[in-house]
Write an enzyme that holds these catalytic residues in place. Structure first.
Site, PDB file in Angstrom:
ATOM      1  N   ALA A 118       0.832  -1.207   0.000  1.00  0.00           N
ATOM      2  CA  ALA A 118       0.000   0.000   0.000  1.00  0.00           C
ATOM      3  C   ALA A 118       0.866   1.256   0.000  1.00  0.00           C
ATOM      4  CB  ALA A 118      -0.944   0.003   1.201  1.00  0.00           C
ATOM      5  N   ASP A 119       1.966   1.226   0.732  1.00  0.00           N
ATOM      6  CA  ASP A 119       2.896   2.357   0.751  1.00  0.00           C
ATOM      7  C   ASP A 119       3.481   2.601  -0.635  1.00  0.00           C
ATOM      8  OD1 ASP A 119       2.691   3.034   3.432  1.00  0.00           O
ATOM      9  OD2 ASP A 119       4.309   1.715   4.059  1.00  0.00           O
ATOM     10  N   LEU A 120       3.975   1.540  -1.257  1.00  0.00           N
ATOM     11  CA  LEU A 120       4.656   1.697  -2.536  1.00  0.00           C
ATOM     12  C   LEU A 120       3.674   2.056  -3.653  1.00  0.00           C
ATOM     13  CD1 LEU A 120       7.246  -1.217  -2.312  1.00  0.00           C
ATOM     14  CD2 LEU A 120       7.488   1.163  -1.624  1.00  0.00           C
ATOM     15  N   GLY A 164       2.583   5.677  -3.022  1.00  0.00           N
ATOM     16  CA  GLY A 164       3.698   6.553  -3.352  1.00  0.00           C
ATOM     17  C   GLY A 164       3.859   6.704  -4.853  1.00  0.00           C
TER      18      GLY A 164
END
Length: 414
Positions: free
Chosen positions: A187-189, A192
């Site tokens: 989810a972060d990547l 981002g």
């Protein structure tokens, strides 16, 4: 890994600074983010050639600086993974003087990226409305767990939470086991990447219209969009998808199989590949069976087919089947551990993994993985030490004198 342990990165090619992409040359980005999602997004912009000014809290800095072990030369490797091509400036902009300094930098920036909750943005006076008053054509990118607005906007959120909300965890793992988190901060990547992509679109529009933009990205929405085929399939059919491990529920055959030694992945997603695979294993009878001529027919007989295919594959080692599949143009591959991935000859030849020169210790990196005109993205700056560019930015962009800088230090503003 302890700092005395020999690092696997020592076997990687060492790349000197230089050769950086210039696609975003002249674009200046103010990065107010922390952890992984925001820093990853701004690192992508930096890889494309933008100047990234990373503002961090004095003394403490980005949260991920504290995420160790593992570490390298005293720096957390998670931080080092997403912060190349950036300048680090420490400013306490919760103070009036610090906010003035921040505004002075904002005036000289094209983009600002934040990951603070709306309540914090209001408290710190860095909402879009506040920043637009300083720089009207700013591209303001907000990256939060749930977006700006709505009942959950001020709820804290991290990758794990977003994966649970999105449905990804429920579909990951074996059916008879617990839901599983993806093995990377997906989810972060993803969010981002979305932030960088949206920023590029906003900048493109600004070149045409001169207008700034307020861009919202949320971890939960980015992660949920990742499930698009599953969500649309459910909405159109009413069939709730369930996790099936490495066995796809739509395509037959599309899963992991054992061989005489190590497992392989095998994908037979269309009729032509199915026929080539039948030829590969010497099963002309399966190729001629009209009930198996389409994916729909193969799905109905999936269990039988899996058993028959498995019977063939366990008779030879993985290397044999991978070579045969490649020869017959059948999609197949190994299940690599991370240590095997970074030794992949093709990925190494394409310069995906390298170490950047640094005075204390070479720093391993995963490259951009995108080429422009056959050019690999270089770098000009290793991940910065906390605040190492504060003075140069204050002098060069803000125009502060040494006397003013000394006063800021004495007041704890920088």
């Amino acid at each position: 890994m302890s700092e005395t342990t020999v690092s696997p990165s020592q076997s990687l090619p060492r790349v000197a600074p230089g050769g950086r992409l210039e696609l975003l040359k002249g674009i200046r980005v103010l990065d107010l983010t922390t952890s992984i999602a925001g820093p990853y997004g701004t690192m992508l912009l930096g890889d494309f050639g933008a100047e990234i000014i990373k503002v961090e809290r004095p003394k403490y800095g980005d949260d991920s600086r504290q995420w160790s072990p593992p570490s390298l030369a005293g720096q957390a490797l998670w931080f080092l993974s997403v912060n190349r091509n950036k300048k680090s400036v420490t400013i306490d902009f919760s103070t009036a003087k610090g906010l003035d300094i921040l505004h002075s930098i904002v005036k000289e920036c094209d983009v600002i990226v934040t990951n603070q909750l709306p309540s914090v943005l209001t408290k710190l006076k860095i909402r879009y409305e506040d920043i637009r008053a300083v720089r009207p054509d700013i591209v303001y990118v907000s990256l939060t767990g749930f977006g700006i607005g709505g009942g959950r906007q001020n709820d804290p959120c991290y990758d794990l939470i977003a994966e649970g909300f999105s449905g990804v965890m429920d579909l990951t793992g074996e059916l008879d086991s617990d839901p599983q988190k993806v093995g990377t901060p997906a989810a972060d990547l993803l969010s981002g990447t979305d932030a960088a992509m949206a920023c590029l679109a906003a900048l493109m529009d600004r070149t045409r219209t001169g207008n700034g933009h307020f861009v919202e990205v949320s971890l939960v929405e980015s992660m949920t969009r990742f499930l698009t085929p599953r969500v649309v399939s459910y909405l159109g059919s009413g069939e709730v998808p369930r996790r099936s491990g490495a066995k796809d529920s739509v395509i037959a055959i599309y899963q992991v199989f054992a061989t005489a030694d190590e497992p392989i992945t095998l994908a037979l997603p269309n009729d032509a590949i199915w026929l080539r695979f039948c030829s590969l294993i010497g099963r002309g009878d399966l190729a001629q069976d009209q009930t198996l001529a389409t994916n729909a027919g193969r799905v109905l007989r999936r269990r039988e087919l899996v058993e028959q295919i498995q019977h063939h594959l366990v008779q030879h080692p993985r290397s044999y089947w991978l070579a045969m599949c490649r020869e017959h143009k059948v999609p197949a591959g190994p299940i690599n551990r991370v240590d095997q991935v970074v030794q992949d000859e093709e990925l190494l030849a394409r310069q995906l993994f390298y170490t950047m020169e640094h005075q204390e210790s070479p720093i391993p990196q995963v490259g951009l993985g995108i080429r422009f005109n056959k050019k690999v993205a270089g770098y000009d700056r290793a991940p910065p030490k906390l605040g190492e560019d504060t003075i140069s930015v204050l002098k060069g962009i803000v125009g502060a004198s040494q006397q003013e800088i000394d006063a800021y230090k004495n007041a704890g503003v920088i």
